[in-house]
Scaffold this motif. Structure first.
Motif, PDB file in Angstrom:
ATOM      1  N   LEU A 100       0.830  -1.211   0.000  1.00 24.00           N
ATOM      2  CA  LEU A 100       0.000   0.000   0.000  1.00 24.00           C
ATOM      3  C   LEU A 100       0.865   1.262   0.000  1.00 24.00           C
ATOM      4  O   LEU A 100       0.548   2.234  -0.684  1.00 24.00           O
ATOM      5  CB  LEU A 100      -0.936  -0.007   1.203  1.00 24.00           C
ATOM      6  N   LEU A 147       2.108   1.787  -3.400  1.00 23.42           N
ATOM      7  CA  LEU A 147       1.003   2.288  -4.206  1.00 23.42           C
ATOM      8  C   LEU A 147       0.842   3.798  -3.998  1.00 23.42           C
ATOM      9  O   LEU A 147       0.676   4.571  -4.950  1.00 23.42           O
ATOM     10  CB  LEU A 147      -0.278   1.560  -3.791  1.00 23.42           C
ATOM     11  N   MET A 148       0.928   4.231  -2.722  1.00 22.88           N
ATOM     12  CA  MET A 148       0.765   5.651  -2.421  1.00 22.88           C
ATOM     13  C   MET A 148       1.907   6.471  -3.008  1.00 22.88           C
ATOM     14  O   MET A 148       1.688   7.559  -3.534  1.00 22.88           O
ATOM     15  CB  MET A 148       0.721   5.897  -0.902  1.00 22.88           C
ATOM     16  N   ALA A 195       1.340   6.715  -6.650  1.00 20.72           N
ATOM     17  CA  ALA A 195       0.224   7.629  -6.911  1.00 20.72           C
ATOM     18  C   ALA A 195       0.661   9.072  -6.704  1.00 20.72           C
ATOM     19  O   ALA A 195       0.322   9.965  -7.482  1.00 20.72           O
ATOM     20  CB  ALA A 195      -0.946   7.293  -5.991  1.00 20.72           C
ATOM     21  N   ASP A 196       1.435   9.282  -5.640  1.00 18.59           N
ATOM     22  CA  ASP A 196       1.898  10.618  -5.330  1.00 18.59           C
ATOM     23  C   ASP A 196       2.762  11.177  -6.459  1.00 18.59           C
ATOM     24  O   ASP A 196       2.707  12.361  -6.782  1.00 18.59           O
ATOM     25  CB  ASP A 196       2.719  10.571  -4.030  1.00 18.59           C
ATOM     26  N   ILE A 219      -0.304  10.475 -10.130  1.00 18.63           N
ATOM     27  CA  ILE A 219      -1.624  11.122 -10.108  1.00 18.63           C
ATOM     28  C   ILE A 219      -1.565  12.501  -9.465  1.00 18.63           C
ATOM     29  O   ILE A 219      -2.117  13.466  -9.965  1.00 18.63           O
ATOM     30  CB  ILE A 219      -2.632  10.261  -9.325  1.00 18.63           C
ATOM     31  N   ALA A 220      -0.861  12.582  -8.315  1.00 19.89           N
ATOM     32  CA  ALA A 220      -0.864  13.851  -7.579  1.00 19.89           C
ATOM     33  C   ALA A 220       0.295  14.756  -7.966  1.00 19.89           C
ATOM     34  O   ALA A 220       0.573  15.729  -7.297  1.00 19.89           O
ATOM     35  CB  ALA A 220      -0.832  13.573  -6.077  1.00 19.89           C
ATOM     36  N   ASN A 221       1.005  14.392  -9.042  1.00 23.32           N
ATOM     37  CA  ASN A 221       2.141  15.212  -9.435  1.00 23.32           C
ATOM     38  C   ASN A 221       1.713  16.238 -10.487  1.00 23.32           C
ATOM     39  O   ASN A 221       1.410  15.898 -11.624  1.00 23.32           O
ATOM     40  CB  ASN A 221       3.242  14.307  -9.987  1.00 23.32           C
ATOM     41  N   TYR A 222       1.674  17.468 -10.089  1.00 23.49           N
ATOM     42  CA  TYR A 222       1.232  18.513 -11.016  1.00 23.49           C
ATOM     43  C   TYR A 222       2.419  19.285 -11.597  1.00 23.49           C
ATOM     44  O   TYR A 222       2.244  20.297 -12.240  1.00 23.49           O
ATOM     45  CB  TYR A 222       0.267  19.466 -10.314  1.00 23.49           C
ATOM     46  N   LYS A 248      -5.886  24.901  -3.928  1.00 22.00           N
ATOM     47  CA  LYS A 248      -4.603  24.309  -4.303  1.00 22.00           C
ATOM     48  C   LYS A 248      -4.184  24.768  -5.702  1.00 22.00           C
ATOM     49  O   LYS A 248      -5.001  24.818  -6.616  1.00 22.00           O
ATOM     50  CB  LYS A 248      -4.709  22.793  -4.280  1.00 22.00           C
ATOM     51  N   LYS A 283      -2.824  24.123  -9.052  1.00 19.45           N
ATOM     52  CA  LYS A 283      -2.566  22.957  -9.890  1.00 19.45           C
ATOM     53  C   LYS A 283      -2.209  23.351 -11.313  1.00 19.45           C
ATOM     54  O   LYS A 283      -1.909  22.511 -12.147  1.00 19.45           O
ATOM     55  CB  LYS A 283      -3.804  22.060  -9.909  1.00 19.45           C
ATOM     56  N   ALA A 334      -5.702   3.749   2.779  1.00 14.27           N
ATOM     57  CA  ALA A 334      -5.020   3.853   1.492  1.00 14.27           C
ATOM     58  C   ALA A 334      -6.027   4.035   0.364  1.00 14.27           C
ATOM     59  O   ALA A 334      -5.832   4.857  -0.543  1.00 14.27           O
ATOM     60  CB  ALA A 334      -4.178   2.600   1.247  1.00 14.27           C
ATOM     61  N   LEU A 376      -6.252   7.260  -2.093  1.00 12.31           N
ATOM     62  CA  LEU A 376      -6.070   7.066  -3.525  1.00 12.31           C
ATOM     63  C   LEU A 376      -7.248   7.653  -4.301  1.00 12.31           C
ATOM     64  O   LEU A 376      -7.068   8.367  -5.291  1.00 12.31           O
ATOM     65  CB  LEU A 376      -5.959   5.559  -3.801  1.00 12.31           C
ATOM     66  N   MET A 392      -7.058  11.392  -4.411  1.00 19.33           N
ATOM     67  CA  MET A 392      -6.075  11.873  -5.400  1.00 19.33           C
ATOM     68  C   MET A 392      -6.632  11.784  -6.816  1.00 19.33           C
ATOM     69  O   MET A 392      -6.481  12.708  -7.612  1.00 19.33           O
ATOM     70  CB  MET A 392      -4.809  11.015  -5.335  1.00 19.33           C
ATOM     71  N   ILE A 393      -7.279  10.661  -7.106  1.00 16.93           N
ATOM     72  CA  ILE A 393      -7.790  10.470  -8.467  1.00 16.93           C
ATOM     73  C   ILE A 393      -8.886  11.488  -8.769  1.00 16.93           C
ATOM     74  O   ILE A 393      -8.875  12.143  -9.806  1.00 16.93           O
ATOM     75  CB  ILE A 393      -8.318   9.027  -8.659  1.00 16.93           C
ATOM     76  N   GLU A 453      -9.373  14.357  -7.426  1.00 20.67           N
ATOM     77  CA  GLU A 453      -8.813  15.703  -7.526  1.00 20.67           C
ATOM     78  C   GLU A 453      -8.200  15.923  -8.900  1.00 20.67           C
ATOM     79  O   GLU A 453      -8.233  17.015  -9.451  1.00 20.67           O
ATOM     80  CB  GLU A 453      -7.767  15.902  -6.433  1.00 20.67           C
ATOM     81  N   ARG A 454      -7.626  14.832  -9.437  1.00 19.21           N
ATOM     82  CA  ARG A 454      -6.964  14.958 -10.732  1.00 19.21           C
ATOM     83  C   ARG A 454      -7.960  15.017 -11.885  1.00 19.21           C
ATOM     84  O   ARG A 454      -7.838  15.840 -12.776  1.00 19.21           O
ATOM     85  CB  ARG A 454      -6.039  13.741 -10.941  1.00 19.21           C
TER      86      ARG A 454
END
Lengths: 368, 197
Positions: free
Chosen positions: A19, A22-23, A26-27, A30-33, A114, A116, B86, B90, B93-94, B96-97
């Motif tokens: 997990l 996975l985070m 993802a960070d 997905i969360a990388n702008y 935020k 973005k 988790a 997740l 995040m999705i 938000e994107r």
């Protein structure tokens, strides 16, 4: 037995690692702008910051402090910033703090919003000068039974660059009355030329979080964190005659402006109306006397609204509004600067407007 | 009871007779803090329903394919919690994107849900009652909708109460808890219909 133990450790660890991986992925995806651009005040500053973080934090990391009292939790509503371009829609956490007009101007709560994408924002120029200061209490003295003068000596950074009449925010640490740090705004009463010190006049408000802290707990030598300077309550650069009006600790910014005028040898005609209930609410009278001599055309007019029986008083009596009404004639060309409680200011603005002072030349600092 | 009827029964029982909030009093904290706002209640309700249905299924898989084969059932508390945390993170995040409007409507509630005990509760009930995968899904969905129903009812009542004069000491959480109790009593009226283990 040992085998079972190992297996359970292994399973939990692998679930957690899976997990966590996975985070992390993802960070980074997905969360990388990526890096985004913040254009401040039509290009007067161009910042490149890491995308995806709150605007307040992004600006903070670039050394721009937006006033905020709650530390970015969306519970004080102070950190408003106008976003001119980009940014998308309002979040439900921002709505309670914004008026119709602010929503129309796309004002956002910078701790919730935020960054973005590339955005353009507008902030007051003076916020560029706002810094956080570590200070030490150099002196505390009683001005009246309920107003204390607190002098802070700046440690880091050692100097503040402020205009006379501006204010700072005082950080109150956790103590009896508050379980989190809070900030309260106070005007500086010291002359800007003494940029190594900040002097405040703080009146005790029953159960006030900061005022109680200052009056009951703060000692000489204590460390205090402040940030500033803020505000647009400063003397406008004209040759007009000036009317100052203040009550209680509203004295602070006006005193700073007067000291500044003395040093800069500004010779405008000044009348200063100061409202108090009785003589025990008057303070810094000697200092005002001194300024009357030092400045070419300055009159200090203290007025008592409720002098006590048998009190020796040969000055003005009555509400500050009555005294102003009585004494002001032909003031259409003057500038007025007011500082005090909202009730007092509103009443004084009305008197001044009735006397013909136009709204755009009445400046005020309301103590909310 | 087998097949479709069984699923339907579990689903309706989770909504009405075994309402996770009103019968088990789980998920109270976000319920108390958000029910004041009707619009936010809708958002939170949908988010809870979605997360409950998905995490119940996820946790069923983790439990049956990972924990049970190794005899590690006792680890379910800690494992369920990290899976939920988790998953919620997740999903946030999705959302938000991909969709700004969805994020504005639902996304901000997701962190609240991570620590919502009702979510963990549903996963644990699923284990205790020995549900299969499909039943777990319907149980999770039903519990989520039941929670949604309860918070909507409360938000509606609180809107009415805005104009009422409530004794000072009962304002806020006090009156909300009393109303929740009365609502729970009312929901007991459904009890004869169906009952879960």
């Amino acid at each position: 037995m040992i085998e079972a133990l190992l297996i359970s450790v292994l399973i939990v660890t692998s679930v957690a690692v899976f997990l966590a991986l996975l985070m992390v992925i993802a960070d980074a995806t997905i969360a990388n702008y990526g890096d985004v651009n913040i254009n401040v005040n039509d290009g007067s500053k161009d910042l490149t910051v890491k995308g995806g973080q709150p605007l307040l934090k992004a600006l903070n990391s670039e050394g721009i402090f937006i006033p905020s009292a709650c530390g970015g939790r969306g519970s004080c509503g102070l950190c408003k910033v106008q976003v001119v371009k980009g940014g998308g829609q309002l979040l439900p956490t921002e709505l309670p703090w914004l008026s119709e007009e602010e929503r129309k101007d796309n004002v956002r709560l910078s701790c919730q919003f935020k960054v973005k994408e590339d955005i353009e924002i507008k902030i007051p120029e003076e916020l560029f000068l706002v810094k956080e200061f570590k200070t030490r209490v150099a002196a505390i003295r009683d001005l009246t039974y309920d107003i204390k003068e607190v002098t802070l000596e700046l440690i880091d950074p050692p100097e503040i660059n402020a205009a006379a009449g501006q204010f700072i925010q005082f950080q109150v640490p956790e103590y009896e009355l508050t379980d989190e740090e809070v900030y309260r705004a106070y005007s500086m009463s010291s002359a800007p030329s003494d940029n190594k010190h900040v002097e405040l006049e703080i009146r005790l408000v029953p159960n006030g979080i900061c005022t109680t802290y200052v009056h009951k707990f703060l000692k000489e030598g204590d460390l205090v964190t402040i940030n500033g300077p803020y505000g647009d309550f400063y003397l406008r650069d004209t040759q007009r005659e000036i009317i100052f009006v203040a009550g209680g600790s509203g004295m602070a910014p006006i005193k700073a402006i007067l000291l500044d005028m003395e040093e800069k040898k500004i010779s405008r005609k000044i009348r200063y109306f100061f409202g108090a209930r009785s003589t025990r609410d008057l303070f810094l009278v000697d200092e005002m006397k001194r300024l009357e001599n030092a400045l070419p055309d300055f009159t200090f007019i203290p007025a008592l609204s409720a002098p006590e029986e048998g009190e020796a008083w040969n000055g003005e009596t009555g509400l500050i509004t009555e005294v102003m009404d009585r004494m002001l004639e032909h003031v259409e060309e003057t500038e007025a600067y007011l500082c005090g409680s909202p009730g007092m200011i509103d009443a004084c603005i009305k008197v001044l407007e009735d006397k013909g002072v136009p709204e755009e030349r009445i400046f005020y600092d309301k103590f909310a | 009871m087998e097949g479709m009827w069984y699923y339907t029964a579990v689903f309706f029982a989770a909504v009405f007779t075994n309402n996770i909030l009103l019968a088990n009093y789980l998920g109270m904290c976000s319920f108390l803090s958000v029910a004041k706002e009707l619009k936010a209640s809708v958002g939170l309700g949908i988010a809870v329903t979605f997360v409950m249905a998905s995490t119940t299924v996820l946790n069923w898989m983790v439990y049956n394919f990972l924990l049970e084969p190794f005899g590690l059932e006792y680890l379910r508390f800690i494992v369920f919690i990290i899976v939920i945390a988790a998953f919620v993170q997740l999903v946030e995040m999705i959302i938000e994107r991909v969709s700004e409007s969805l994020y504005a409507a639902l996304g901000i509630f997701l962190p609240l849900i991570t620590v919502n005990c009702a979510i963990l509760g549903v996963s644990l009930f699923m284990v205790i009652r020995d549900y299969d995968l499909v039943t777990s899904f319907f149980f999770g969905l039903g519990s989520g909708l039941g929670w949604f129903l309860a918070i909507m009812a409360m938000a509606g009542i609180l809107q009415k109460l805005k104009k009422a004069r409530i004794p000072k000491g009962l304002e806020g959480a006090g009156i909300t808890l009393i109303i929740t109790g009365i609502m729970a009593l009312a929901f007991m009226g459904f009890a004869g219909m169906l009952m879960l283990g």
